[in-house]
Design an enzyme around this catalytic site. Structure first.
Site, short mmCIF file in Angstrom:
data_model
loop_
_atom_site.label_atom_id
_atom_site.label_comp_id
_atom_site.label_asym_id
_atom_site.label_seq_id
_atom_site.Cartn_x
_atom_site.Cartn_y
_atom_site.Cartn_z
N CYS A 124 0.83 -1.19 0.00
CA CYS A 124 0.00 0.00 0.00
C CYS A 124 0.87 1.25 0.00
CB CYS A 124 -0.90 0.01 1.23
SG CYS A 124 -1.96 -1.44 1.34
N GLY A 125 0.68 2.10 -0.98
CA GLY A 125 1.43 3.34 -1.02
C GLY A 125 2.80 3.20 -1.65
#
Length: 292
Positions: free
Chosen positions: A111-112
């Site tokens: 994520c990210g």
């Protein structure tokens, strides 16, 4: 601890009118996993097969690689208003202490961060690289597995609100099926079962899920050494990239006799294409003699 369904009041609106009645719903409760006394994570799950879920989660996060890496798993302090154990806190004791709180879990690292970073994380951390690519399961068998999975979804039959994951042999025999409110939890439960049964690396099994194929589900399959993952819905772009990088056969939209193969089709025995008919040749029509 039979808490997989609960009854709630519901007002049903139909073309014929209204009716108020109780409805069966899938239970959703938090499960806190503690490792060596430290809180590791909290996941929302349907109670049941929690020990399998813990094993599968720790396997997919590369914290353990075998069932005997866990010394004990027990429910601990966690009570409701009546002082009854909620069975929502599970304490895991590892054979070898691991600095859990300092770790960056694979599920979170995706994520990210860019896709390449996420792919590298899984590829470099898996303990069970997939075997050489070769035909493993017939697509005709693969096509039957969603219905086989559905026929074993007992709680879904009552609630309509649960995902399922199943492990099958190449001939279509179901060896484990689990349901959960979360698709990732259902996968953790079947992979945790496989780990505890000595079936990991799961090089001889097919994983079928009743949902879309996200990066997270492909990651879990790769970490357990599963060579084929089939989903009844769509995969994500990063899921396809990870499958291709790892050598996992990824099949989406697995419905009836149709399916989309997004990665490693050579792991599947494909149907023989129908013989092509030779092009027709126009033949001259014989002339018939007519008397005058």
């Amino acid at each position: 601890m039979s808490r997989v369904t609960a009854r709630r009041k519901m007002l049903r609106i139909t073309a014929d009118g209204q009716i108020q009645r109780p409805d069966s719903l899938a239970v959703e409760e938090p499960l806190e996993l503690r490792v060596d006394g430290q809180s590791l994570t909290v996941t929302m799950r349907t109670p049941g097969s929690d020990i399998d879920l813990a094993h599968g989660f720790l396997l997919s996060e590369n914290i353990i690689g075998a069932a005997d890496d866990i010394v004990s798993a027990r429910y601990c302090a966690g009570t409701d208003a009546d002082g009854q154990n909620t069975y929502n806190v599970l304490d895991i004791q590892l054979r070898t202490s691991t600095p859990i709180l300092a770790r960056n879990f694979l599920t979170n690292s995706a994520c990210g961060l860019c896709g390449k970073t996420a792919l590298d994380e899984v590829r470099t951390h898996t303990r069970f690289p997939l075997p050489a690519v070769e035909p493993f399961v017939d697509t005709a068998v693969l096509a039957t597995l969603p219905d086989e999975l559905r026929s074993r979804q007992k709680v879904f039959e009552a609630t309509g609100g649960l995902h399922a994951a199943g492990l099958f042999t190449p001939d279509g025999t179901a060896v484990a099926v689990r349901e959960d409110i979360g698709r990732h939890n259902a996968v953790d439960k079947v992979l945790g079962w496989a780990l505890r049964e000595g079936r990991v690396p799961a090089h001889d099994l097919v994983l079928i899920v009743s949902s879309r194929a996200s990066f997270e589900l492909v990651q879990k399959a790769v970490m357990a050494g599963v060579p084929v993952l089939g989903a009844v819905s769509a995969p994500s772009s990063l899921a396809v990239d990870l499958a291709a990088e790892s050598g996992l056969a990824l099949v989406g939209f697995l419905r009836g006799q149709t399916m989309n193969i997004y990665a490693e089709p050579d792991r599947l025995r494909l149907p023989t294409p129908p013989a092509r008919r030779p092009p027709s040749i126009d033949r001259p029509v014989p002339l018939t003699a007519h008397s005058g």
